[in-house]
Scaffold this active site. Structure first.
Site, PDB file in Angstrom:
ATOM      1  N   ASP A   1       4.458 -34.855   8.911  1.00 58.73           N
ATOM      2  CA  ASP A   1       3.639 -35.889   8.265  1.00 58.73           C
ATOM      3  C   ASP A   1       4.502 -36.772   7.384  1.00 58.73           C
ATOM      4  OD1 ASP A   1       1.471 -34.783   9.463  1.00 58.73           O
ATOM      5  OD2 ASP A   1       0.722 -33.754   7.671  1.00 58.73           O
TER       6      ASP A   1
ATOM      7  N   GLU B   1       4.667 -30.052  12.924  1.00 51.83           N
ATOM      8  CA  GLU B   1       4.214 -29.378  11.697  1.00 51.83           C
ATOM      9  C   GLU B   1       3.087 -28.405  11.958  1.00 51.83           C
ATOM     10  OE1 GLU B   1       3.761 -32.020   8.396  1.00 51.83           O
ATOM     11  OE2 GLU B   1       2.573 -30.595   7.258  1.00 51.83           O
TER      12      GLU B   1
ATOM     13  N   TYR C   1       0.815  -1.213   0.000  1.00 48.78           N
ATOM     14  CA  TYR C   1       0.000   0.000   0.000  1.00 48.78           C
ATOM     15  C   TYR C   1       0.851   1.266   0.000  1.00 48.78           C
ATOM     16  CZ  TYR C   1      -4.431  -2.368   0.254  1.00 48.78           C
ATOM     17  OH  TYR C   1      -5.529  -3.111  -0.062  1.00 48.78           O
TER      18      TYR C   1
END
Lengths: 767, 383
Positions: free
Chosen positions: B263, B211, B114
């Site tokens: 995982d 995780e 911005y």
């Protein structure tokens, strides 16, 4: 049985059918078999002559009268000035009325007609000077104006009114004619001498005509020292749009830039029957209309015909409802010669008739003489060869030629090797005039024209010319508009039956970067103009609306179109290149300001200095790119479309990059176009006749600009110099509108017209 | 335990350090601007050299075990149609950063977007930046071209990642006891440089990085860090630079080993790879982010059988997964690692993925009470 014995005329066959008698005998039938007058035949088959409906009837009447006037003026060596007045005789009719009664008056400044020929010219069908000769002219058969008079008589019962003044200082003849269709002869109802030519009544018709008449621009005696005026009252329908009187005159003006044509249309249009198709210049005309009150009187043609030299390119003007198509060039088309028929161009029947005619006319001279005198391209040797070939000698009398020998002679004609007919009988419009005509009538950006060498079909010489106008105010998503001319006469109907239309669809416009759906017209902001000049134009019908599709003709048309197309293609590609370069420059310039600001905020360098430095680089960068593009292609000259012969480019605003910062205009394409114009102008030879005379001051100004440009370029500061010249040419344009070219600095904007500079009064906006 | 216990008051040290750092950054920005101005005024094309952040310009330093950026440099030219706008954007952001340093404030990536956003002067509404992605890319360009860290440019990213455990830190002068963070934990800021965060007191013996925050929640609720005297962190997927920097500092400055519980899928393997060796796009940061001795404790492909999991926890490998697994197996640091080749082959052989949460199917606290303690005890991990 009864049908076979008859003379094939449908009129009589109808009559026999309505007979109640059960069995007609040969004798009873014979009582009814009689001569049909040609006029009677056409009175019943008026559609053959172009009087199918009220709207077309009005147009055909104007067309025939104007064609005759132009032919007459040109033959007499007079620059044509033609006034067409259409008066509405039933102005109070119901709003929904499909037709009305009109009085069509066409006045010309031609040589006039001697008294004793008036009845023949206007009162007989198939009477004329043009049918029996092979000479290029608008009229051919001598049907037109008499048929119009006949139509008027049939629909209103009013005779045709003619004023003609063959001698400038004598009284004019005033004659009123009613045609007798039975006898094919005119009956004179009024025959008197008068001073009232051109008609005083017409000058007082509307406020517009009065205004023009007071400034001696409408039907003044000086403009019309001699001439003819024809008035026909008729049932008709006046409506603008396609196939209208307005369109016809507009196109006539394009094909006849040497003519000045004035139209006084009726005060109201007839109720519309179908959707109106906008005319070429409808939008532009409106603009003219708004500007009409302050129109520069200089832009109107000078009343003095011979010295006429308008300051700017002539465009259509409108004063108080009166439309003036001004003269674009002050030179008549070259005088055309009448030629003898070419042996390959005649039929056996014609040959037999010619032999018979010659026998009578010459007092039975020799066949050798016949061949020599009655045909073109028959040398003494070839004449002897022909005589030998049919078993005759050079002394054989024409009367001794047996029919079999004549037939043999006809075959020999077909097989003989003969030079094509002479072509000095043709007067093409010419590339310059074509461009002048298109400039006058079509607001485009690019104009190109090409004129083919003369060619031959069926032993008759013809010549094809084509011109195209592209871009500008023309609509981009429409099909291209084809405008067709034969011997300078616009053809308005039966487009798809015309050879020229076929040649347009068969030309591959995709080669020239245009959209072109299969077997149809190309799509784009394009006007295609095709003109065929010939001693005998092969029309498909008597109403002369379409050119017959001879292979030789179509081939020439396609070649002419391809030539124009190539020029357009070159231009479009160049324009695309210019646009790309412009965009490139735009992109750089756009960001330079931001960069300068940001960088100077960081390290406090002078913003302006940095901006200038970057801008300078941007210019150099794109200037270098320009140069490379030029060198990539062929020679620089060939690449520049403005340098091609027969091409006019009117730089339009849309193709020019818009300067980002008004303080620092980029090296705009405007300056490039101007530079090109100046360059080509400099190359032109001084002794060449100028199309539109550029006044000396302007020429000096042009040379001066060129000089500054050249020296500056040598100095190495090319962009700055270009910019300067751009500034000079653009900034100085507006003042010249009010006072054209007083000093060198007040140089008007110039436009290139076939290698000549022409000042543009309204700037590129108009186009 | 803290090797770098600050002697002076943290803020004083902080501001002094920051001033020096800002001075250095400012010098680089001015240098960049000077270069543009000098070239322009000298009639040369202004250019900015930007090291390329592509795979081809990423070098695997096997000796150090990290990914590093090569020497390839792309020259950004103003007078090039494809680069003109980026050139302008680079200048705009350079100036924004100059302003941030001047006023001693920081902005988020979105804030920077911005800050630089306005209509290009003289155009019909063309914006300087089309979207934040464009802006983010330019900021990364600036980072690499000036070889400055994002933090040094006064820009921070969205914070992501959580920490709890036996450690006390000082964050911008505030002392934070990570043992008393409740159920939410300490939110790891995007800037974890020594001038922002100092380690005050640490009893923990290792770091367990998981995780996702769901798994972290399980461990935190079971007070795993208390029982096993460790620090518990999570990175909400691929860890941000802040999380990676913090882990690196814990590893480097406090000598704590980092164990990763991720995982069993290509994505998990990739996260481990990034933590350990660094990523391609941030190769220039590997130097201070990569943790070459980080360890992968699970989930392993063998766990399906070893833990006797039910069929229901299987998630089928997609074609994309298989492709990705092949790519990861070909990474130079995995290519010669027999353990990893076996691990990835095992996963492909299984034909399914497993999430850490799949262990929940055995028992709610199976992962905290049995799985991880057992692995640690057995030293059963990949590294």
């Amino acid at each position: 049985m009864s049908v076979t014995t008859q003379s094939g005329s449908e009129i009589e066959s109808k009559m026999t059918k309505t007979t109640k008698a059960p069995h007609a005998t040969a004798e009873s039938m014979a009582t009814k078999q009689r001569d049909i007058s040609v006029s009677e035949f056409f009175a019943k088959n008026r559609h053959l002559l172009g009087f199918d409906n009220p709207r077309k009837a009005l147009l055909t009447t104007v067309k025939e009268a104007v064609d005759n006037s132009l032919d007459a003026c040109e033959e007499a060596g007079i620059l044509p000035d033609i006034t067409v007045v259409i008066e509405d005789l039933q102005p109070d009719r119901a709003a929904a009325a499909k037709s009305s009664r009109y009085r069509v008056t066409v006045v010309d400044n031609g040589p006039g007609i001697v008294r004793k020929q008036v009845e023949n010219v206007f009162g007989r069908l198939l009477f004329g000077s043009k049918f029996h000769r092979l000479k290029m002219s608008r009229g051919q058969q001598g049907i037109g104006i008499s048929a119009a008079g006949m139509y008027g008589l049939i629909t209103t019962g009013k005779p045709m009114m003619i004023q003609t003044r063959p001698h400038a200082h004598k009284q004019a003849h005033h004659i009123e004619l009613a045609m007798n269709t039975k006898t094919n002869r005119a009956e004179v109802t009024v025959d008197e001498e008068t001073d009232d030519f051109p008609l005083q009544r017409l000058r007082n018709l509307t406020t517009g005509t009065r205004e023009l008449a007071t400034s001696n621009e409408f039907l003044s005696h000086t403009q019309y020292p001699t001439g003819t005026s024809v008035s026909i009252e008729m049932e008709g329908r006046y409506q603008k749009g396609r196939g209208s009187v307005d369109e016809f005159l507009e196109l006539t003006a394009i094909a006849n830039p040497h003519a000045r044509i004035t139209l006084v249309p009726p005060t109201r249009e007839s109720a519309a029957e179908e959707d109106d198709v906008p005319l070429l210049t409808k939008k532009a005309k409106k603009k003219d209309d708004e500007e009409a009150p302050k129109a520069d009187p200089n832009s109107l043609p000078d009343p003095n015909l011979t010295k006429e030299a308008p300051a700017g390119p002539t465009t259509t003007t409108e004063v108080g409802g009166v439309i003036i198509f001004p003269r674009g060039v002050a030179e008549l088309p070259p005088e055309t010669k009448e030629i003898q028929p070419h042996p390959k161009g005649i039929e056996l029947g014609t040959l037999l008739q010619m032999l018979k005619d010659f026998q009578e006319a010459s007092g039975d001279s020799t066949l050798y003489k016949f061949l020599q005198e009655q045909f073109c391209r028959v040398s003494p040797d070839t004449a002897s060869d022909f005589c030998k070939a049919i078993g005759a000698t050079s002394r054989t009398k024409v009367s001794d030629i047996e029919p079999q020998q004549a037939e043999k002679l006809y075959k020999e004609f077909q097989e003989a090797k003969l030079a094509p007919p002479p072509t000095d009988c043709l007067a093409p419009i010419g590339v310059r005039q074509l461009l002048a005509g298109l400039l006058k009538g079509v607001r485009a950006e690019f104009y190109a024209a090409s004129s083919r060498e003369a060619a031959v079909y069926r032993g008759r010489p013809f010549q094809i010319e084509a011109a195209i106008a592209f871009g500008g105010q023309l609509r981009a998503d429409d099909q291209a508009r084809v405008i067709r001319f034969a011997n300078r006469v616009p053809l308005l109907f039966q487009q798809s039956a015309c050879s020229s239309f076929k040649s347009v669809t068969e030309t591959n416009w995709r080669n020239y970067d245009l959209q072109h759906p299969r077997a149809s017209l190309p799509v784009g902001p394009l006007v295609i103009m095709i003109h065929m000049a010939s001693v005998w134009v092969p029309f498909t019908s008597e109403s002369k609306e379409a050119i017959a599709d001879y292979d030789e003709i179509r081939k020439e048309m396609k070649l002419a179109l391809m030539e124009c197309g190539r020029k357009l293609g070159t231009y479009l590609r160049k324009r695309a290149k210019m646009k790309r370069e412009g965009e490139r420059r735009d992109v750089f310039q756009k960001y330079i300001g931001e960069i300068a600001k940001a960088v100077s905020a960081i390290n406090s360098v002078d913003t302006k200095k940095l901006y200038e430095a970057l801008l300078d680089q941007a210019r150099k960068k794109t200037a270098i790119a320009d140069l490379q593009l030029d060198e990539d292609g062929k020679a620089v000259k060939e690449e520049d479309p403005a340098d091609q012969e027969g091409v006019i480019v009117v730089a339009s605003e849309s193709t020019m990059p818009v300067p980002v910062d008004s303080d620092a205009p980029p090296v705009g394409k405007l300056s490039k176009a101007e530079a090109a114009a100046l360059k080509v102008a400099a190359m032109a030879k001084d002794d060449e006749p100028t199309l539109l005379d550029v006044k000396p001051a302007k020429r000096q100004a042009a040379e001066k600009t060129r000089a500054t440009k050249n020296t500056a370029t040598k100095g190495g500061d090319k962009p700055a110099a270009k910019q300067a010249s751009a500034k000079q040419t653009t900034a100085k344009a507006p003042p010249s509108r009010s006072s054209p070219a007083k000093t060198a600095t007040e140089k008007p904007k110039m436009r290139l017209v076939n290698g000549k500079l022409v000042p543009v009064q309204d700037g590129p906006k108009l186009f | 335990m803290a090797k770098k216990a600050p002697a002076q008051t943290p803020s004083a040290n902080n501001s002094k350090h920051a001033r020096e750092r800002d001075k250095k950054t400012m010098g680089k920005i001015v240098g960049l601007a000077d270069d543009v101005a000098k070239r322009a005024l000298g009639g040369k094309e202004p250019t900015i050299d930007i090291p390329t952040r592509t795979k081809s310009n990423t070098i695997w330093n096997s000796k150090r075990g990290i990914l590093q950026m090569g020497d390839a440099v792309a020259t950004r030219e103003l007078f090039n149609l494809n680069q003109a706008k980026q050139f302008m954007q680079t200048c705009l952001h350079a100036n924004s950063i100059r302003e941030l340093i001047d006023v001693e404030k920081t902005l988020s990536l979105r804030g920077m977007f911005y800050k630089g956003l306005h209509t290009v002067a003289g155009t019909n509404g063309e914006k300087t930046f089309a979207d934040q992605d464009e802006s983010d890319g330019i900021l990364e360009d600036l980072e690499v071209s000036m070889s400055s860290l994002r933090e040094e440019l006064h820009i921070f990213a969205k914070k992501r990642g959580t920490m709890a455990g036996n450690i006390t830190i000082v964050d911008t002068g505030d002392e934070i006891d990570c043992r008393r963070m409740g159920s939410g934990g300490y939110a790891i800021p995007s800037i974890c440089e020594p001038d922002v965060i100092q380690f005050k007191k640490c009893e923990a013996k290792f770091v367990l990085h998981v995780e996702k925050d769901t798994v972290w929640g399980r461990f935190n609720e079971d007070r795993f860090w208390q029982k096993h005297n460790c620090i518990l962190t999570e990175g909400s997927g691929q860890p941000t630079r802040g999380v990676r920097r913090l882990l690196r500092r814990l590893n480097e400055e406090l000598g704590l080993p980092i164990y990763c519980l991720l995982d069993c899928d290509p994505w998990g393997h990739y996260i481990y790879s990034v933590i350990k060796q660094g990523s391609i796009s941030l190769a220039f940061e590997s130097e201070r982010l990569a943790i070459p001795d980080a360890k992968f404790i699970g989930i392993r492909s063998k766990d399906y059988k070893a833990c006797n999991l039910s069929d229901d926890v299987q998630i089928d490998l997609t074609d994309t997964d298989r492709k990705r697994a092949g790519e990861i197996a070909a990474y130079p640091w995995f290519e010669k690692h027999k353990g990893w080749q076996k691990e990835i082959a095992g996963m492909l052989e299984n034909g399914f993925k497993m999430e850490v949460e799949s262990l929940t199917s055995k028992a709610i606290s199976y992962v905290t009470e049995e799985y991880v303690p057992q692995r640690l005890k057995d030293k059963d991990w990949l590294d």
